[in-house]
Design a protein around this motif. Structure first.
Motif, short mmCIF file in Angstrom:
data_model
loop_
_atom_site.label_atom_id
_atom_site.label_comp_id
_atom_site.label_asym_id
_atom_site.label_seq_id
_atom_site.Cartn_x
_atom_site.Cartn_y
_atom_site.Cartn_z
N ALA A 53 0.21 16.02 10.49
CA ALA A 53 0.76 15.78 9.17
C ALA A 53 0.07 14.56 8.57
N GLU A 54 -0.58 14.74 7.43
CA GLU A 54 -1.26 13.62 6.78
C GLU A 54 -0.23 12.61 6.31
N PRO A 55 -0.48 11.33 6.39
CA PRO A 55 -1.65 10.64 6.94
C PRO A 55 -1.44 10.22 8.39
N TYR A 56 -0.42 10.75 9.05
CA TYR A 56 -0.03 10.28 10.37
C TYR A 56 -0.91 10.81 11.50
N ALA A 57 -1.15 12.10 11.52
CA ALA A 57 -2.00 12.70 12.56
C ALA A 57 -2.76 13.86 11.93
N ASP A 72 0.82 -1.21 0.00
CA ASP A 72 0.00 0.00 0.00
C ASP A 72 0.85 1.26 0.00
N GLY A 73 2.18 1.10 0.03
CA GLY A 73 3.07 2.25 0.02
C GLY A 73 3.34 2.83 1.40
N GLN A 74 2.91 2.14 2.46
CA GLN A 74 3.15 2.61 3.83
C GLN A 74 4.44 2.00 4.36
N ARG A 75 5.20 2.78 5.11
CA ARG A 75 6.41 2.25 5.73
C ARG A 75 6.02 1.15 6.70
N ASN A 76 6.63 -0.03 6.57
CA ASN A 76 6.16 -1.16 7.37
C ASN A 76 7.19 -1.74 8.34
N TYR A 123 -2.49 7.46 11.08
CA TYR A 123 -1.68 6.28 11.34
C TYR A 123 -1.08 6.28 12.75
N VAL A 124 -0.45 7.39 13.15
CA VAL A 124 0.17 7.46 14.48
C VAL A 124 -0.90 7.34 15.56
N TYR A 134 8.80 18.44 13.65
CA TYR A 134 8.86 17.02 13.87
C TYR A 134 9.91 16.64 14.91
N GLY A 135 10.69 17.57 15.29
CA GLY A 135 11.83 17.31 16.16
C GLY A 135 13.06 17.92 15.52
N PHE A 136 14.04 18.18 16.33
CA PHE A 136 15.24 18.81 15.80
C PHE A 136 16.38 18.55 16.75
N TYR A 137 17.57 18.69 16.24
CA TYR A 137 18.76 18.50 17.05
C TYR A 137 18.95 19.76 17.88
#
Length: 169
Positions: free
Chosen positions: A116-120, A55-59, A138-139, A164-167
């Motif tokens: 952020a689509e499709p995660y939240a 489906d193209g989703q990271r698995n 997804y998340v 998303y987070g950063f150093y």
């Protein structure tokens, strides 16, 4: 994912010298080939192995769980699609009161995320939604399923800065 996309373009020898028009219904002649190439590719990147399902989703991926305490931030465990939940056990008696402290059962967690689509995403509804019911994606589904297995409750907080987070040095 960007690296995999770039490799797909190179392997298919895509040379696009004109702009694509998003206003018409014409499909890009390389589109389906690139999608299939990305779905069948994998790459070892900074976040671990990157591969996708049909489906193209990271698995295959891992989420790191951090513990914020007076001494700073420490890794408290991880959740992986391959191994499930792994909470780190500490052997130094001064760092733990007992093993019950390191289980998620009956704990309440704060889960910070970015929209952020499709995660939240904000859930569209005809009536007012409250709490975690305001979100979908997804998340959101992943945390919900893990919470059922590990028997914990949670509250989502959306990052106002949309990062998303950063150093942070």
């Amino acid at each position: 994912a960007v690296h995999i996309f770039s490799n797909a373009l190179k392997s298919l020898e895509v040379n696009q010298d004109s702009n694509l028009n998003c206003s018409n219904s014409e499909t890009w002649k390389y589109g389906l080939d690139i999608v299939n190439k990305v779905k069948s590719s994998s790459y070892s990147g900074l976040t671990g192995d990157v591969q996708f399902n049909s489906d193209g989703q990271r698995n295959v991926f891992e989420l790191i769980i951090y513990n914020l305490n007076e001494g700073g931030i420490t890794q408290a465990g991880a959740w992986s699609t391959l191994t499930g939940l792994n909470i780190m056990q500490f052997t130094d008696e001064s760092t733990r009161e007992n093993d019950r402290e390191y289980t998620l059962k009956n704990k309440r967690l704060i889960v910070m995320t970015t929209l952020a689509e499709p995660y939240a995403m904000i859930k569209q509804a005809t009536h007012a939604l409250v709490g975690n019911d305001r979100y979908e994606g997804y998340v959101i589904d992943l945390i919900h399923e893990i919470s059922k297995i590990e028997e914990f409750s949670y509250t989502f907080i959306i990052r106002e800065d949309m990062k998303y987070g950063f150093y942070d040095i």
